[in-house]
Design an enzyme around this catalytic site. Structure first.
Site, short mmCIF file in Angstrom:
data_model
loop_
_atom_site.label_atom_id
_atom_site.label_comp_id
_atom_site.label_asym_id
_atom_site.label_seq_id
_atom_site.Cartn_x
_atom_site.Cartn_y
_atom_site.Cartn_z
N SER A 27 0.84 -1.04 0.03
CA SER A 27 -0.13 -0.07 -0.19
C SER A 27 0.91 1.29 0.07
O SER A 27 1.72 1.27 0.62
CB SER A 27 -0.84 -0.02 1.23
OG SER A 27 -1.81 -1.00 1.26
N GLU A 37 -2.72 -1.69 12.57
CA GLU A 37 -3.22 -1.59 11.06
C GLU A 37 -4.63 -2.08 11.11
O GLU A 37 -5.47 -1.35 10.43
CB GLU A 37 -2.31 -2.40 9.85
CG GLU A 37 -2.89 -2.16 8.46
CD GLU A 37 -2.41 -3.32 7.41
OE1 GLU A 37 -1.73 -3.91 7.88
OE2 GLU A 37 -2.56 -3.09 6.23
N SER A 52 -6.99 -11.64 5.76
CA SER A 52 -8.45 -11.95 5.39
C SER A 52 -9.16 -12.26 6.68
O SER A 52 -8.93 -12.55 7.49
CB SER A 52 -8.23 -13.24 4.37
OG SER A 52 -7.68 -14.51 5.12
N ASN A 53 -10.65 -12.41 6.11
CA ASN A 53 -11.62 -12.57 7.27
C ASN A 53 -11.33 -13.98 7.76
O ASN A 53 -11.49 -14.25 9.06
CB ASN A 53 -13.01 -12.62 6.51
CG ASN A 53 -13.39 -11.26 6.39
OD1 ASN A 53 -12.85 -10.11 6.53
ND2 ASN A 53 -14.71 -11.15 5.98
N GLU A 54 -11.02 -15.08 7.05
CA GLU A 54 -10.78 -16.30 7.67
C GLU A 54 -9.61 -16.35 8.78
O GLU A 54 -9.72 -16.87 9.58
CB GLU A 54 -10.45 -17.17 6.57
CG GLU A 54 -11.59 -17.74 5.54
CD GLU A 54 -11.87 -16.56 4.49
OE1 GLU A 54 -11.02 -15.60 4.19
OE2 GLU A 54 -13.22 -16.42 4.09
C1 LIG Z 1 -6.02 -3.06 -0.14
C2 LIG Z 1 -5.00 -4.05 0.08
C3 LIG Z 1 -3.86 -3.49 0.76
C4 LIG Z 1 -2.51 -4.40 1.13
N1 LIG Z 1 -1.43 -3.51 1.40
C5 LIG Z 1 -0.48 -4.57 2.08
C6 LIG Z 1 0.73 -4.04 2.30
O1 LIG Z 1 0.67 -2.55 2.41
N2 LIG Z 1 1.59 -4.69 2.52
C7 LIG Z 1 1.61 -6.15 2.58
O2 LIG Z 1 2.47 -6.86 2.84
N3 LIG Z 1 0.42 -6.75 2.06
C8 LIG Z 1 -0.64 -5.93 1.91
N4 LIG Z 1 -2.09 -6.43 1.21
C9 LIG Z 1 -1.97 -7.72 1.02
C10 LIG Z 1 -2.77 -8.69 2.20
O3 LIG Z 1 -1.97 -8.55 3.35
C11 LIG Z 1 -2.69 -10.05 1.65
O4 LIG Z 1 -3.27 -10.08 0.51
C12 LIG Z 1 -3.71 -10.88 2.74
O5 LIG Z 1 -3.05 -10.71 3.85
C13 LIG Z 1 -3.78 -12.43 2.19
O6 LIG Z 1 -2.86 -13.13 2.03
P1 LIG Z 1 -2.45 -13.60 0.70
O7 LIG Z 1 -2.74 -12.63 -0.23
O8 LIG Z 1 -1.12 -14.23 0.80
O9 LIG Z 1 -3.64 -14.86 0.56
P2 LIG Z 1 -3.61 -16.23 1.23
O10 LIG Z 1 -2.90 -16.29 2.71
O11 LIG Z 1 -2.90 -16.95 0.15
O12 LIG Z 1 -4.83 -16.52 1.17
C14 LIG Z 1 -5.70 -17.03 0.15
C15 LIG Z 1 -6.78 -17.69 0.72
O13 LIG Z 1 -7.05 -18.73 1.72
C16 LIG Z 1 -7.46 -18.21 2.99
N5 LIG Z 1 -6.63 -18.65 4.02
C17 LIG Z 1 -5.33 -18.41 4.10
N6 LIG Z 1 -4.77 -19.19 5.44
C18 LIG Z 1 -5.94 -19.52 5.88
C19 LIG Z 1 -6.08 -20.42 7.01
N7 LIG Z 1 -5.22 -20.33 8.13
N8 LIG Z 1 -7.46 -20.57 7.47
C20 LIG Z 1 -8.18 -20.65 6.62
N9 LIG Z 1 -8.14 -19.86 5.25
C21 LIG Z 1 -6.94 -19.54 5.06
C22 LIG Z 1 -7.71 -16.78 2.64
O14 LIG Z 1 -8.77 -16.25 3.71
C23 LIG Z 1 -7.87 -16.62 1.45
O15 LIG Z 1 -9.20 -16.70 1.16
C24 LIG Z 1 -2.84 -5.53 1.06
C25 LIG Z 1 -4.13 -6.19 0.07
C26 LIG Z 1 -5.07 -5.56 0.06
C27 LIG Z 1 -6.35 -6.08 -0.54
#
Ligand SMILES: Cc1cc2nc3c(=O)[nH]c(=O)nc-3n(C[C@H](O)[C@H](O)[C@H](O)COP(=O)(O)OP(=O)(O)OC[C@H]3O[C@@H](n4cnc5c(N)ncnc54)[C@H](O)[C@@H]3O)c2cc1C
Length: 256
Positions: free
Chosen positions: A17, A100, A221-223
């Protein structure tokens, strides 16, 4: 890797971000691949104008470029810019994430159900029973969210750092914004499909609707929030993690 009084970092991070506009960034980098995944990570404060940064803004479906994909090629960071201890960055990261989540949950002042209720009155829809039910649901959620915010502000004013309760707030805010977006589009009807500042209904509510899914992901994420609430607030058993004690270098990952 460490090089005298500096660390040299190469790698890539997506979804950063504000990267294109920021002077300083938070960088979590793996400094010890022999440690399991939550250990061996170091928390750096990094000058975003350093040589070796390549920042590519990403366009979201709202049309904005809130975040970027960031590439680092031999970026040099003074050793003095390490926050906390080398290899212990995850503990600092949890504190950052808790802050955050509180910010995300409390930082949506413009998404006020009161404004939508006013719009419903103007459009003669405030007596529509289905819409009314959706708006009352949002109104109740907004009040609960306010009280969560007061509780957090009180704790902060006493010097108590935010903890897993901000996961409750963030999850609650994500659901509120989803329901608010749905209610607003139901109110606007077909006009909601016209997205432009000079469209009959403008574009503010449509933008909020389009941005709501991002709030369900950003900051965890919500999860993941539900897992944190289960484990750290309710004290339920930890979910199984087969890779928790395996050295990072031995984890299977793309290309290995
Ligand atoms: C508007 C926005 C701003 C952001 N800004 C930043 C930033 O400034 N810096 C930064 O580093 N990141 C940033 N992000 C990234 C964000 O933190 C990640 O996308 C988020 O934490 C999800 O991680 P992931 O994308 O690796 O998805 P994953 O962890 O791969 O998740 C994929 C799916 O699997 C589910 N899942 C994962 N683990 C579990 C579990 N243990 N139990 C159940 N379900 C699970 C998730 O809910 C999701 O539906 C940003 C994202 C958005 C949308």
């Amino acid at each position: 890797m460490r090089d005298g009084d500096e660390w040299v970092v190469s790698g890539q991070k997506v979804w950063t971000s504000g990267a294109a506009d920021s002077e300083w960034g938070i960088l979590l980098a793996r400094t010890d691949p022999d440690q399991p995944k939550h250990k061996g990570i170091t928390y750096f404060l990094v000058d975003m104008s350093s040589a070796g940064f390549d920042i590519h803004p990403l366009k979201q479906m709202t049309g904005s470029e809130h975040f970027s994909e960031v590439f680092l090629d031999g970026v040099r960071i003074p050793a003095a810019n390490v926050l906390g201890d080398v290899g212990e960055g995850w503990a600092c990261a949890i504190t950052t994430l808790s802050n955050e989540r509180g910010l995300i949950a409390g930082g949506n002042k413009s998404s006020d159900i009161g404004v939508l209720i006013e719009l419903a009155r103007k459009r003669g829809r405030s007596e529509d029973p289905v819409l009314r039910q959706a708006m009352v649901d949002c109104w109740i959620r907004q009040q609960i969210q306010r009280y969560h915010g007061f509780r957090l502000q009180t704790a902060l004013s006493k010097g108590v750092p935010p903890g897993p309760e901000t996961s409750v707030m963030k999850l609650f805010a994500a659901e509120y914004l989803r329901l608010l977006g749905n209610a607003s589009l139901a109110l606007l009807g077909p006009e909601a499909t016209l997205l432009s500042p000079d469209a009959p209904a403008g574009q503010d509510w449509q933008q909020r609707f389009l941005y709501a899914p991002a709030i369900r992901i950003a900051g965890g994420s919500n999860e993941v929030q539900r897992n944190i609430i289960a484990e750290r607030v309710l004290g339920l058993p930890r979910e199984r993690q087969a890779d928790r004690e395996i050295a990072f270098r031995d984890l299977p990952r793309g290309g290995s």
